[in-house]
Design a protein around this motif. Structure first.
Motif, PDB file in Angstrom:
ATOM      1  N   ASP A 156      -3.741   8.262 -13.606  1.00 32.43           N
ATOM      2  CA  ASP A 156      -4.651   7.163 -13.280  1.00 32.43           C
ATOM      3  C   ASP A 156      -4.318   5.905 -14.089  1.00 32.43           C
ATOM      4  N   VAL A 157      -4.139   6.104 -15.383  1.00 33.87           N
ATOM      5  CA  VAL A 157      -3.856   4.961 -16.250  1.00 33.87           C
ATOM      6  C   VAL A 157      -2.551   4.288 -15.834  1.00 33.87           C
ATOM      7  N   ILE A 158      -1.528   5.114 -15.631  1.00 33.99           N
ATOM      8  CA  ILE A 158      -0.218   4.565 -15.282  1.00 33.99           C
ATOM      9  C   ILE A 158      -0.280   3.806 -13.961  1.00 33.99           C
ATOM     10  N   VAL A 159      -0.894   4.421 -12.991  1.00 32.18           N
ATOM     11  CA  VAL A 159      -0.968   3.765 -11.678  1.00 32.18           C
ATOM     12  C   VAL A 159      -1.711   2.437 -11.788  1.00 32.18           C
ATOM     13  N   THR A 160      -2.735   2.439 -12.624  1.00 34.52           N
ATOM     14  CA  THR A 160      -3.474   1.194 -12.835  1.00 34.52           C
ATOM     15  C   THR A 160      -2.553   0.102 -13.386  1.00 34.52           C
ATOM     16  N   ALA A 161      -1.780   0.485 -14.376  1.00 35.95           N
ATOM     17  CA  ALA A 161      -0.884  -0.492 -15.006  1.00 35.95           C
ATOM     18  C   ALA A 161       0.194  -0.945 -14.037  1.00 35.95           C
ATOM     19  N   VAL A 162       0.805   0.007 -13.355  1.00 37.14           N
ATOM     20  CA  VAL A 162       1.911  -0.324 -12.452  1.00 37.14           C
ATOM     21  C   VAL A 162       1.402  -1.178 -11.277  1.00 37.14           C
ATOM     22  N   ARG A 163       0.238  -0.828 -10.772  1.00 36.24           N
ATOM     23  CA  ARG A 163      -0.333  -1.618  -9.689  1.00 36.24           C
ATOM     24  C   ARG A 163      -0.475  -3.080 -10.131  1.00 36.24           C
TER      25      ARG A 163
ATOM     26  N   ASP B 183       0.831  -1.205   0.000  1.00 37.70           N
ATOM     27  CA  ASP B 183       0.000   0.000   0.000  1.00 37.70           C
ATOM     28  C   ASP B 183       0.862   1.249   0.000  1.00 37.70           C
ATOM     29  N   ALA B 184       1.840   1.263   0.878  1.00 42.79           N
ATOM     30  CA  ALA B 184       2.747   2.402   0.948  1.00 42.79           C
ATOM     31  C   ALA B 184       3.496   2.549  -0.375  1.00 42.79           C
ATOM     32  N   LEU B 185       3.866   1.418  -0.927  1.00 43.39           N
ATOM     33  CA  LEU B 185       4.587   1.437  -2.199  1.00 43.39           C
ATOM     34  C   LEU B 185       3.745   2.087  -3.290  1.00 43.39           C
ATOM     35  N   MET B 186       2.483   1.681  -3.379  1.00 44.62           N
ATOM     36  CA  MET B 186       1.634   2.221  -4.426  1.00 44.62           C
ATOM     37  C   MET B 186       1.379   3.711  -4.217  1.00 44.62           C
ATOM     38  N   ALA B 187       1.341   4.114  -2.954  1.00 44.62           N
ATOM     39  CA  ALA B 187       1.174   5.543  -2.684  1.00 44.62           C
ATOM     40  C   ALA B 187       2.363   6.312  -3.249  1.00 44.62           C
ATOM     41  N   ARG B 188       3.551   5.760  -3.035  1.00 43.82           N
ATOM     42  CA  ARG B 188       4.758   6.408  -3.557  1.00 43.82           C
ATOM     43  C   ARG B 188       4.782   6.384  -5.084  1.00 43.82           C
ATOM     44  N   VAL B 189       4.331   5.288  -5.639  1.00 48.18           N
ATOM     45  CA  VAL B 189       4.293   5.182  -7.100  1.00 48.18           C
ATOM     46  C   VAL B 189       3.401   6.272  -7.685  1.00 48.18           C
ATOM     47  N   THR B 190       2.257   6.467  -7.079  1.00 45.46           N
ATOM     48  CA  THR B 190       1.340   7.509  -7.538  1.00 45.46           C
ATOM     49  C   THR B 190       2.027   8.867  -7.498  1.00 45.46           C
ATOM     50  N   GLU B 191       2.693   9.086  -6.399  1.00 46.47           N
ATOM     51  CA  GLU B 191       3.389  10.352  -6.208  1.00 46.47           C
ATOM     52  C   GLU B 191       4.456  10.554  -7.306  1.00 46.47           C
ATOM     53  N   LEU B 192       5.259   9.509  -7.499  1.00 49.28           N
ATOM     54  CA  LEU B 192       6.320   9.586  -8.495  1.00 49.28           C
ATOM     55  C   LEU B 192       5.747   9.760  -9.900  1.00 49.28           C
ATOM     56  N   THR B 193       4.650   9.084 -10.161  1.00 47.45           N
ATOM     57  CA  THR B 193       4.018   9.177 -11.480  1.00 47.45           C
ATOM     58  C   THR B 193       3.533  10.591 -11.734  1.00 47.45           C
TER      59      THR B 193
END
Lengths: 203, 203, 203, 203
Positions: free
Chosen positions: D189-196, D86-96
């Motif tokens: 949104d799209v990127i986070v979806t894919a990366v998740r 969860d924390a990881l995905m939060a950071r991913v969103t931020e970085l994206t």
DNA sequence: CATGAATGAGAATTCATTCAT
DNA sequence: CATGAATGAATTCTCATTCAT
């Protein structure tokens, strides 16, 4: 080349420069290339030869000297071995055959180019002239000795004869470059005829 | 610069380069100077010759050709003017005197240098060889004509004779460079002796 | 290419320029080379395109357009052929396999380089941006149609999806350049996983 | 200019060239400018890099390396800071969000252009490929560590994931160049979806 | 006796553009 | 629609020399 003697770098540089001059023109000589081929640092050229010109001069000197000494040694051997004009002319024919052999064209072209260096460079002209003059002097002495021994006609000036002999052999570069690849035997006939005329005492 | 004949700039460049090479060494040739003297833009050198080297090569070749034509014209004139071998030998002596005159040394050294260009450059070697070969061909024809007219001995190959004549006159550069400044008369004697031997029919 | 139609030179120039851009960078393009390869005079470039930039712009335009049209045609075909999301994902897997094939690396690198032209050249940036934008527009329309047909999830913006699809396929150049030559199958798995996530409607 | 460390001028030249390439195109780079900015003589460029092209190639390579290291450092930091997916995905969103910010477009385009250098230059292609490959290696290690810690799904190949992540972020240049200036949030949104999808362990 | 980084004025090359035909 | 000789400012390349170590 690996005996650890001091001043080894000097010799390596000289050798590399000579090697270059034998296959390329002086104008194409680059100090960096020579240093690289000699496997020494560029600075060493200045240390030993002062400048590029110093290196080139030393190399040309040793080069022309070398060829000259070979030529002279051959002639000296010829003259000491023969006893009369007939034997001399036989040897001349033999030597002429060797000189018209186009397999040595590269060596001659290289020497030719070394002399051409004199064009447009007064200093080079002097050095080269001096070396060529020395060769003519030595050759003159040989001819005079032959004249004294009665091997060669005496009514022609020895130095003039030496000059002519050097001249035509140098000029045979036109034969080397001739794309027709003409019959060397016929050329030998002409040369021997000419040389006989200036060497043989009148019957 | 735009009055009719196409590629006029090319000729102007060539002429300027040749003029330079006649008095200076190839190394001193500057493209800017040549362009300026030819009164064209430097870019034209690249357009027509590719590079400085291309220009120099073209100029050297045309130079050798030019000297060659002059030589030949002189010889042709000589042969048409004389009626017998005596007259021929008189002319030969005269020409030899001119050729051993060291005041023309610069011209000869310049030609010598042009031929030396062949060293280390296979393409130049071919071109120069072809030009020299053509000269030998033309000279051979002259000699054959003289043989037919009974002016010259016929038992020697005409082309070989032509080669020898070219060779010694080219090689007289050693006389030009000789610092001893020897007696030209004595050299003339030697040369005339040699030439008489290869030209005069046996008495 | 030889039907005698007027303005043939224009097409030849364009073709030569495109051929060049496919294998070399724009910076390496020389108008003289292009004219030579097209076998027309250099002046014709100005006549038809005004300047070098005019020629390059015309060539780049036609080039990017061409690739773009091919891409789009393939996608359109894909979408019209499939009836449900399962079939779509099967086709996506298939296409991904083709896209990760490093044999097409050269084509991709060429396209990559064409886009890189935008760096430091505002005018090029605009042209290229416009072309890429058009491609994204067209691709968006396709995706929207798929969304309407229930093939693709509808909660993501069609243009954003189009952008992402273009982005990762363009960026696969890192895979092309990777000296490790890794397993393309594993990469396909990852890509299909990602694409499924953004295309498949939530179950 | 002579205070100790050898070849300092080399570094100064590289730095100046890199500085230039970051803001301008390669075509606009002038060796005189670079030498001046590096405060060294132009000759030094040849000494160290052989030619202008050698300098540019060296600079591009180091540039890619540099950006690469920065990227990697950021990712490493991210992974050490997060404790669960969860924390990881939060950071991913931020970085994206940061990565889709078009204000950094110039930097990305510059990097993109550096990689495009590989087009039509086999040696550059190899060097750049090696650098990119090293980055993928390092990134793979990070991902494997995350897999071991249970932060990331383990059924996908780590290096393939690394390749995909690099690919889409590099390819986002199409978003930067898009003249439509679309909503970055939707793209995120799209990127986070894919990366998740490729990072999150299946629930 | 040896090194090699650094210099920099001088020269060659580059190459899109022009224009008379 | 086509030619190609000619231009020349801008830029890169050349390379012997210097000198601190």
């Amino acid at each position: 080349m690996s005996d650890g003697r001091p001043a080894e770098g000097r010799e390596r540089l000289l050798a590399a420069a000579i090697r270059h001059l034998e296959t390329h023109g002086e104008a194409e000589l680059r100090v960096t290339e020579i240093a690289e081929e000699a496997d020494v640092a560029i600075g060493l050229i200045r240390h030993h030869f002062g400048s590029r010109d110093g290196l080139v001069a030393a190399a040309q000197q040793r080069r022309i000297e070398g060829v000259t000494r070979e030529d002279l040694a051959g002639m000296r051997a010829t003259l000491t071995e023969v006893a009369d004009n007939d034997a001399l002319m036989a040897r001349v024919t033999e030597l002429t055959r060797a000189v018209t052999d186009r397999r040595r064209a590269d060596v001659r072209l290289s020497r030719f180019a070394a002399i051409a260096t004199a064009h447009g460079r007064p200093e080079a002209r002097e050095t080269i002239g001096a070396t060529l003059g020395d060769l003519l002097d030595d050759l003159s002495v040989l001819i005079m000795e032959a004249q004294l021994r009665g091997l060669v006609r005496t009514d022609l000036d020895a130095r003039a004869v030496a000059t002519f002999l050097q001249a035509y052999s140098l000029g045979l570069i036109v034969h080397d470059l001739d794309p027709k690849d003409p019959d060397a035997g016929k050329l030998t006939d002409v040369i021997v005829t000419a040389v006989r005329a200036i060497l043989s005492p009148p019957a």
